[in-house]
Design a protein around this motif. Structure first.
Motif, PDB file in Angstrom:
ATOM      1  N   MET A   1       5.767 -12.127  -9.177  1.00  0.00           N
ATOM      2  CA  MET A   1       4.392 -11.767  -9.426  1.00  0.00           C
ATOM      3  C   MET A   1       3.528 -12.487  -8.404  1.00  0.00           C
ATOM      4  SD  MET A   1       4.509 -12.050 -13.488  1.00  0.00           S
ATOM      5  CE  MET A   1       6.096 -11.705 -14.159  1.00  0.00           C
ATOM      6  N   TRP A   2       2.623 -11.750  -7.819  1.00  0.00           N
ATOM      7  CA  TRP A   2       1.816 -12.279  -6.722  1.00  0.00           C
ATOM      8  C   TRP A   2       0.338 -12.112  -7.037  1.00  0.00           C
ATOM      9  CZ3 TRP A   2       4.531 -14.628  -2.926  1.00  0.00           C
ATOM     10  CH2 TRP A   2       5.889 -14.313  -2.823  1.00  0.00           C
ATOM     11  N   LEU A   3      -0.451 -13.135  -6.734  1.00  0.00           N
ATOM     12  CA  LEU A   3      -1.904 -13.073  -6.872  1.00  0.00           C
ATOM     13  C   LEU A   3      -2.513 -12.986  -5.479  1.00  0.00           C
ATOM     14  CD1 LEU A   3      -2.591 -15.953  -9.446  1.00  0.00           C
ATOM     15  CD2 LEU A   3      -2.062 -13.555  -9.905  1.00  0.00           C
ATOM     16  N   ALA A   4      -3.370 -12.013  -5.273  1.00  0.00           N
ATOM     17  CA  ALA A   4      -4.103 -11.901  -4.018  1.00  0.00           C
ATOM     18  C   ALA A   4      -5.367 -12.744  -4.162  1.00  0.00           C
ATOM     19  CB  ALA A   4      -4.465 -10.450  -3.739  1.00  0.00           C
ATOM     20  N   THR A   5      -5.486 -13.799  -3.370  1.00  0.00           N
ATOM     21  CA  THR A   5      -6.631 -14.692  -3.506  1.00  0.00           C
ATOM     22  C   THR A   5      -7.917 -14.003  -3.076  1.00  0.00           C
ATOM     23  OG1 THR A   5      -6.284 -15.625  -1.313  1.00  0.00           O
ATOM     24  CG2 THR A   5      -5.218 -16.743  -3.150  1.00  0.00           C
ATOM     25  N   GLY A   6      -9.023 -14.602  -3.444  1.00  0.00           N
ATOM     26  CA  GLY A   6     -10.315 -14.005  -3.145  1.00  0.00           C
ATOM     27  C   GLY A   6     -10.634 -12.907  -4.134  1.00  0.00           C
ATOM     28  N   HIS A   7     -11.616 -12.091  -3.801  1.00  0.00           N
ATOM     29  CA  HIS A   7     -11.982 -10.994  -4.700  1.00  0.00           C
ATOM     30  C   HIS A   7     -11.682  -9.658  -4.020  1.00  0.00           C
ATOM     31  CE1 HIS A   7     -15.624 -11.629  -2.284  1.00  0.00           C
ATOM     32  NE2 HIS A   7     -15.753 -10.323  -2.358  1.00  0.00           N
ATOM     33  N   THR A   8     -11.508  -8.652  -4.853  1.00  0.00           N
ATOM     34  CA  THR A   8     -11.141  -7.312  -4.395  1.00  0.00           C
ATOM     35  C   THR A   8     -12.141  -6.308  -4.946  1.00  0.00           C
ATOM     36  OG1 THR A   8      -8.803  -7.944  -4.417  1.00  0.00           O
ATOM     37  CG2 THR A   8      -9.286  -5.592  -4.446  1.00  0.00           C
ATOM     38  N   ASP A   9     -12.403  -5.270  -4.189  1.00  0.00           N
ATOM     39  CA  ASP A   9     -13.252  -4.167  -4.640  1.00  0.00           C
ATOM     40  C   ASP A   9     -12.514  -3.437  -5.753  1.00  0.00           C
ATOM     41  OD1 ASP A   9     -14.770  -1.891  -5.004  1.00  0.00           O
ATOM     42  OD2 ASP A   9     -14.813  -1.328  -2.879  1.00  0.00           O
ATOM     43  N   MET A  10     -13.017  -3.511  -6.961  1.00  0.00           N
ATOM     44  CA  MET A  10     -12.328  -2.947  -8.115  1.00  0.00           C
ATOM     45  C   MET A  10     -12.436  -1.427  -8.215  1.00  0.00           C
ATOM     46  SD  MET A  10     -10.630  -5.188  -9.926  1.00  0.00           S
ATOM     47  CE  MET A  10      -9.992  -5.769  -8.386  1.00  0.00           C
ATOM     48  N   ARG A  11     -13.099  -0.793  -7.262  1.00  0.00           N
ATOM     49  CA  ARG A  11     -13.108   0.674  -7.215  1.00  0.00           C
ATOM     50  C   ARG A  11     -11.813   1.206  -6.617  1.00  0.00           C
ATOM     51  NH1 ARG A  11     -18.663   1.199  -4.011  1.00  0.00           N
ATOM     52  NH2 ARG A  11     -17.573  -0.479  -2.931  1.00  0.00           N
ATOM     53  N   LYS A  12     -11.017   0.327  -6.001  1.00  0.00           N
ATOM     54  CA  LYS A  12      -9.772   0.736  -5.364  1.00  0.00           C
ATOM     55  C   LYS A  12      -8.738   1.131  -6.402  1.00  0.00           C
ATOM     56  CE  LYS A  12     -10.195  -1.976  -1.170  1.00  0.00           C
ATOM     57  NZ  LYS A  12      -9.530  -2.932  -0.275  1.00  0.00           N
ATOM     58  N   GLY A  13      -7.939   2.134  -6.032  1.00  0.00           N
ATOM     59  CA  GLY A  13      -6.842   2.597  -6.882  1.00  0.00           C
ATOM     60  C   GLY A  13      -5.515   2.136  -6.313  1.00  0.00           C
ATOM     61  N   PHE A  14      -4.436   2.752  -6.783  1.00  0.00           N
ATOM     62  CA  PHE A  14      -3.101   2.329  -6.367  1.00  0.00           C
ATOM     63  C   PHE A  14      -2.896   2.451  -4.860  1.00  0.00           C
ATOM     64  CE2 PHE A  14       1.374   2.588  -5.500  1.00  0.00           C
ATOM     65  CZ  PHE A  14       1.863   1.503  -6.222  1.00  0.00           C
ATOM     66  N   ALA A  15      -3.304   3.557  -4.272  1.00  0.00           N
ATOM     67  CA  ALA A  15      -3.068   3.768  -2.832  1.00  0.00           C
ATOM     68  C   ALA A  15      -3.757   2.699  -1.990  1.00  0.00           C
ATOM     69  CB  ALA A  15      -3.544   5.162  -2.424  1.00  0.00           C
ATOM     70  N   SER A  16      -5.027   2.406  -2.275  1.00  0.00           N
ATOM     71  CA  SER A  16      -5.775   1.412  -1.501  1.00  0.00           C
ATOM     72  C   SER A  16      -5.242   0.002  -1.732  1.00  0.00           C
ATOM     73  CB  SER A  16      -7.250   1.438  -1.885  1.00  0.00           C
ATOM     74  OG  SER A  16      -7.806   2.696  -1.620  1.00  0.00           O
ATOM     75  N   LEU A  17      -4.891  -0.313  -2.975  1.00  0.00           N
ATOM     76  CA  LEU A  17      -4.350  -1.637  -3.272  1.00  0.00           C
ATOM     77  C   LEU A  17      -2.961  -1.807  -2.657  1.00  0.00           C
ATOM     78  CD1 LEU A  17      -5.542  -2.080  -6.959  1.00  0.00           C
ATOM     79  CD2 LEU A  17      -6.480  -3.183  -4.909  1.00  0.00           C
ATOM     80  N   SER A  18      -2.162  -0.744  -2.628  1.00  0.00           N
ATOM     81  CA  SER A  18      -0.838  -0.804  -1.999  1.00  0.00           C
ATOM     82  C   SER A  18      -0.962  -1.075  -0.511  1.00  0.00           C
ATOM     83  CB  SER A  18      -0.081   0.502  -2.205  1.00  0.00           C
ATOM     84  OG  SER A  18       0.234   0.677  -3.553  1.00  0.00           O
ATOM     85  N   LEU A  19      -1.944  -0.445   0.107  1.00  0.00           N
ATOM     86  CA  LEU A  19      -2.200  -0.679   1.525  1.00  0.00           C
ATOM     87  C   LEU A  19      -2.602  -2.132   1.758  1.00  0.00           C
ATOM     88  CD1 LEU A  19      -2.271   0.747   4.259  1.00  0.00           C
ATOM     89  CD2 LEU A  19      -4.681   1.248   3.848  1.00  0.00           C
ATOM     90  N   GLN A  20      -3.392  -2.694   0.859  1.00  0.00           N
ATOM     91  CA  GLN A  20      -3.787  -4.099   0.962  1.00  0.00           C
ATOM     92  C   GLN A  20      -2.563  -5.016   0.800  1.00  0.00           C
ATOM     93  OE1 GLN A  20      -7.248  -5.119  -1.307  1.00  0.00           O
ATOM     94  NE2 GLN A  20      -6.973  -7.301  -0.978  1.00  0.00           N
ATOM     95  N   VAL A  21      -1.655  -4.664  -0.100  1.00  0.00           N
ATOM     96  CA  VAL A  21      -0.417  -5.441  -0.272  1.00  0.00           C
ATOM     97  C   VAL A  21       0.370  -5.445   1.039  1.00  0.00           C
ATOM     98  CG1 VAL A  21       1.843  -5.462  -1.408  1.00  0.00           C
ATOM     99  CG2 VAL A  21      -0.217  -5.096  -2.764  1.00  0.00           C
ATOM    100  N   PHE A  37      -4.939  -8.408  -8.566  1.00  0.00           N
ATOM    101  CA  PHE A  37      -6.205  -8.471  -7.843  1.00  0.00           C
ATOM    102  C   PHE A  37      -7.326  -8.725  -8.836  1.00  0.00           C
ATOM    103  CE2 PHE A  37      -3.265  -5.678  -5.702  1.00  0.00           C
ATOM    104  CZ  PHE A  37      -3.348  -6.068  -4.378  1.00  0.00           C
ATOM    105  N   ARG A  38      -8.298  -9.555  -8.448  1.00  0.00           N
ATOM    106  CA  ARG A  38      -9.425  -9.881  -9.320  1.00  0.00           C
ATOM    107  C   ARG A  38     -10.727  -9.428  -8.683  1.00  0.00           C
ATOM    108  NH1 ARG A  38     -11.950 -15.704 -10.851  1.00  0.00           N
ATOM    109  NH2 ARG A  38     -12.957 -15.279  -8.877  1.00  0.00           N
ATOM    110  N   GLY A  39     -11.648  -8.953  -9.516  1.00  0.00           N
ATOM    111  CA  GLY A  39     -12.959  -8.531  -9.040  1.00  0.00           C
ATOM    112  C   GLY A  39     -13.861  -9.707  -8.719  1.00  0.00           C
ATOM    113  N   ARG A  40     -15.007  -9.423  -8.126  1.00  0.00           N
ATOM    114  CA  ARG A  40     -15.949 -10.458  -7.684  1.00  0.00           C
ATOM    115  C   ARG A  40     -16.446 -11.316  -8.846  1.00  0.00           C
ATOM    116  NH1 ARG A  40     -19.037 -11.250  -3.146  1.00  0.00           N
ATOM    117  NH2 ARG A  40     -18.471  -9.242  -2.302  1.00  0.00           N
TER     118      ARG A  40
END
Length: 106
Positions: A1-21, A37-40
């Motif tokens: 299990m991995w935590l992406a540090t910082g904040h993420t735009d929570m409008r993103k779906g699976f495709a955008s978050l996968s690209l970020q991964v 991923f956590r929101g602002r």
């Protein structure tokens, strides 16, 4: 299990978050690992994973409090299953506290 540090735009779906991964975390989004991923504001969490058959997206919003998150300098952080359970409950997974401790035996 991995935590992406910082904040993420929570409008993103699976495709955008996968690209970020892939591009930011340098991990394989199809590996079966959970990526969080956590929101602002800190009260919204998204978890993505691929279960071998398809993409899954889990979202949780806390009514009170915030999800405890590592600092921006940490990049990506790996956590255990127990720590993930604390995180989803809104408990500080880095230093969980016992709510009660016995004072004597017998």
């Amino acid at each position: 299990m991995w935590l992406a540090t910082g904040h993420t735009d929570m409008r993103k779906g699976f495709a955008s978050l996968s690209l970020q991964v892939q591009e930011v975390l340098r991990r394989d989004p199809l590996s079966g690992h959970l990526f969080c991923f956590r929101g602002r504001r800190g009260d919204l969490l998204k978890v993505i994973w691929h279960d071998g058959q398809g993409a899954c997206l889990f979202t949780k919003k806390l009514e009170r409090g915030r999800f405890v998150w590592p600092s921006l300098a940490d990049g990506v952080v790996s956590i255990s299953q127990a720590q993930m359970s604390y995180l989803l409950s809104g408990i500080d997974w880095r230093n969980p506290q016992e709510s009660w401790r016995p004072t004597s035996l017998g």
